[in-house]
Design an enzyme around this catalytic site. Structure first.
Site, PDB file in Angstrom:
ATOM      1  N   ASP A  40       0.805  -1.229   0.000  1.00  0.00           N
ATOM      2  CA  ASP A  40       0.000   0.000   0.000  1.00  0.00           C
ATOM      3  C   ASP A  40       0.840   1.282   0.000  1.00  0.00           C
ATOM      4  OD1 ASP A  40      -2.168  -1.669   0.098  1.00  0.00           O
ATOM      5  OD2 ASP A  40      -2.975  -0.924   1.991  1.00  0.00           O
ATOM      6  N   CYS A  78      -3.931  -6.180  -3.338  1.00  0.00           N
ATOM      7  CA  CYS A  78      -2.732  -6.944  -3.015  1.00  0.00           C
ATOM      8  C   CYS A  78      -2.668  -8.381  -3.543  1.00  0.00           C
ATOM      9  CB  CYS A  78      -2.493  -6.939  -1.521  1.00  0.00           C
ATOM     10  SG  CYS A  78      -3.851  -7.551  -0.526  1.00  0.00           S
ATOM     11  N   LYS A 132       4.557 -11.225   3.932  1.00  0.00           N
ATOM     12  CA  LYS A 132       3.134 -11.485   3.702  1.00  0.00           C
ATOM     13  C   LYS A 132       2.940 -12.402   2.494  1.00  0.00           C
ATOM     14  CE  LYS A 132      -1.147  -8.948   2.605  1.00  0.00           C
ATOM     15  NZ  LYS A 132      -1.729  -7.598   2.435  1.00  0.00           N
ATOM     16  N   HIS A 134      -0.528 -14.384   1.517  1.00  0.00           N
ATOM     17  CA  HIS A 134      -1.857 -13.983   1.046  1.00  0.00           C
ATOM     18  C   HIS A 134      -2.226 -14.601  -0.300  1.00  0.00           C
ATOM     19  CE1 HIS A 134      -4.942 -10.462   1.650  1.00  0.00           C
ATOM     20  NE2 HIS A 134      -5.403 -11.655   2.037  1.00  0.00           N
ATOM     21  N   HIS A 241       0.484  -1.173   5.125  1.00  0.00           N
ATOM     22  CA  HIS A 241      -0.934  -1.557   5.183  1.00  0.00           C
ATOM     23  C   HIS A 241      -1.509  -1.293   6.578  1.00  0.00           C
ATOM     24  CE1 HIS A 241      -4.486  -4.179   4.909  1.00  0.00           C
ATOM     25  NE2 HIS A 241      -4.268  -4.294   3.605  1.00  0.00           N
ATOM     26  N   ASP A 301       2.814  -3.178  -3.975  1.00  0.00           N
ATOM     27  CA  ASP A 301       1.860  -4.147  -4.517  1.00  0.00           C
ATOM     28  C   ASP A 301       0.661  -3.467  -5.170  1.00  0.00           C
ATOM     29  OD1 ASP A 301       0.733  -3.218  -2.131  1.00  0.00           O
ATOM     30  OD2 ASP A 301      -0.127  -5.157  -1.606  1.00  0.00           O
ATOM     31  N   ASN A 302       0.395  -2.214  -4.806  1.00  0.00           N
ATOM     32  CA  ASN A 302      -0.683  -1.413  -5.397  1.00  0.00           C
ATOM     33  C   ASN A 302      -0.490   0.014  -4.933  1.00  0.00           C
ATOM     34  OD1 ASN A 302      -2.304  -3.392  -3.116  1.00  0.00           O
ATOM     35  ND2 ASN A 302      -2.272  -1.197  -2.703  1.00  0.00           N
ATOM     36  N   LYS A 323      -5.573   2.968  -4.151  1.00  0.00           N
ATOM     37  CA  LYS A 323      -5.873   1.544  -3.999  1.00  0.00           C
ATOM     38  C   LYS A 323      -7.364   1.292  -4.236  1.00  0.00           C
ATOM     39  CE  LYS A 323      -5.615  -2.225  -0.610  1.00  0.00           C
ATOM     40  NZ  LYS A 323      -5.277  -2.584   0.783  1.00  0.00           N
TER      41      LYS A 323
END
Length: 376
Positions: A40, A78, A132, A134, A241, A301-302, A323
Site C-alpha cells: 500500500d 494486493c 506477507k 496472502h 498496510h 503491490d498497489n 488503492k
C-alpha cells in the site's frame, strides 16, 4: 548495445535483459535476487519521487544505483499483484481479482509453477521468503513451503496486527521450513513463531532477512554457508498496510508535520521504519560481499489508499485515485531495480508491468529465454 536499446534515461528493463544475457554472470554465475515489496505504499511516499515529507534514503539508493521505473503498473489490490509477481500471469489468467479473506479455501492455482520453482530449475537457486503471503493457506501445497520456498517467516493471511500478529482472533506469524528429501526431519515443518509476539513486524521481518543473507555470506546464519548456490530472497513487508501502527520513536518524528492528521502521521512513521529495514537488508548484502552480484528490486503491490479510504492516508500525487481503483493512483506504483550490468541513475518511462518480473528475472538469471526454464 542491442537493437532498440540506448543509454538514454528511457532505457527499459527489457533492453537491459538483452544486454545482460551476454554477460558472463548470466551463464556462469547467476546473480542473487532480492525482491522487496511494500504494501500500500503511495506513489509520492518515497523521496526519490519528490516527497519532502517522508525521507526514504535507503529505497532511494536502490533507484540511484539502477533504474527508476516511472511507468510501472501492478494490480489495484494486493493478492492479485502478489499472484502476478509469483506466477507471471495476469489476473485474467489467475482469476484472483480481490484479496483473499482470512481462512478462505481459495488459493493461487496449484498447477501453476511459481518464480522460486523456475529459478530452482534454471539455476539451482536457494529460495527463501519473509513477509506477507496472502495466496492461499488451506492446504500444505498452497503455503510458501509448498510453492518452492525452502524457508518462510511471516503471515499467511492479511491485515494482521503489527505487534500481536493477531488476525480475526488467531495468531498468524509462522516460521516454516521445507526439508530436503532423505533428511531426518519431516518434509515440511510448520511452527507458530510465538516468540515474536510483541515484536513489530517490520523489525522481525528485517531481522530474518538479514539472517538469511548472512547464511549465504559464509557467516553461520539461517541455513549455514551456501556459497555455491545463488540466493532468491522474496521480502514482501507488511508496511504500510493498515492497521496503522508504528514504534513510538518513529511516530514522534512526524509529530506536527502532517497538519494534525494522525492517520498521515502514522503512515509516514511506518514508511520510515520500512525504509530503515530496507537499509539493514542492503547493508547486510554489502557486508557479506554479495551486493555487487545482487539484483535488488523494490516494488509496491498497489497504489496507496487516499482520502481516508480503509482508514488510512497515503499520497499518490500527482496521480488520480488510489488503492481499489483502476485510475493510475491504484495501479502505477513505486518501482526500481539495480544490479550487475544495469546502468546507474537511469529513469525509464516505458511501460513495465508486474507480469514482466518472472520472465525478466528468469532470463537474466539463466542467460536463456525464460521459456527454457518452465518446470515440468
Amino acid at each position: 548495445m542491442q537493437p532498440g536499446c540506448s543509454t538514454t534515461p528511457r532505457m527499459t528493463v527489457l533492453c537491459v535483459v538483452s544486454v545482460l544475457s551476454l554477460l558472463p554472470f548470466a551463464t556462469s554465475r547467476p546473480p542473487h535476487i532480492v525482491f522487496i515489496v511494500s504494501d500500500d505504499l503511495g506513489f509520492n511516499d518515497v523521496s526519490f519521487h519528490g516527497s519532502n515529507q517522508i525521507g526514504t534514503p535507503n529505497i532511494d539508493a536502490i533507484a540511484a544505483d539502477g533504474i527508476t521505473l516511472m511507468n510501472y503498473h501492478v494490480q489495484p489490490v494486493c493478492s492479485p499483484s502478489r499472484a502476478t509477481f509469483m506466477s507471471g500471469r495476469h489476473v485474467i489468467h489467475t482469476g484472483i481479482y480481490m484479496p483473499f479473506r482470512q481462512g478462505t479455501p481459495l488459493r493461487l492455482n496449484l498447477s501453476y509453477s511459481l518464480l522460486p520453482q523456475y529459478l530452482r530449475r534454471c539455476c539451482n537457486y536457494s529460495s527463501h521468503m519473509v513477509g506477507k503471503w496472502h495466496l492461499g493457506q488451506n492446504v500444505l501445497a498452497a503455503l510458501p513451503t509448498g510453492r518452492g520456498f525452502e524457508t518462510y517467516l511471516g503471515y499467511w493471511s492479511g491485515a494482521e496486527d503489527y505487534v500481536t500478529h493477531d488476525t480475526l482472533g488467531a495468531y498468524d506469524f509462522n516460521d516454516d521450513a521445507r526439508h530436503e528429501a532423505g533428511s531426518a526431519a519431516a518434509e515440511v515443518t510448520l511452527r507458530p513463531a510465538v516468540e515474536l509476539n510483541g515484536t513489530y513486524s517490520t523489525a522481525a521481518m528485517t531481522a530474518r532477512a538479514v539472517r538469511v543473507i548472512e547464511g549465504f555470506g559464509g557467516g553461520g546464519g539461517l541455513g549455514g554457508s551456501l556459497p555455491r548456490r545463488p540466493l532468491f530472497l522474496y521480502l514482501p513487508y507488511q508496511a504500510v498496510h493498515w492497521p496503522l501502527e508504528a514504534p513510538p520513536q518513529y511516530v514522534d518524528r512526524y509529530r506536527g508535520r502532517t497538519g494534525g492528521d494522525t492517520r498521515r502521521q502514522l503512515v509516514c512513521a511506518m514508511a520510515k521504519a520500512l525504509d530503515d529495514g530496507v537499509g539493514q537488508v542492503t547493508a547486510a548484502l554489502k557486508r557479506r560481499g554479495m551486493w555487487d552480484d545482487s539484483l535488488v528490486l523494490f516494488s509496491s503491490d498497489n497504489g496507496g489508499p487516499t482520502n481516508g479510504n480503509e482508514g488510512t492516508w497515503s499520497s499518490n500525487f500527482p496521480l488520480r485515485g488510489g488503492k481499489n481503483t483502476l485510475w493510475e493512483g491504484g495501479t502505477r506504483v513505486v518501482g526500481a531495480v539495480r544490479g550487475p550490468g544495469i546502468p546507474r541513475g537511469a529513469v525509464s518511462y516505458e511501460k513495465f508491468h508486474a507480469t514482466d518480473w518472472l520472465p525478466t528475472l528468469v532470463a537474466m538469471a539463466s542467460g536463456r529465454p525464460w521459456t527454457a526454464s518452465i518446470p515440468p
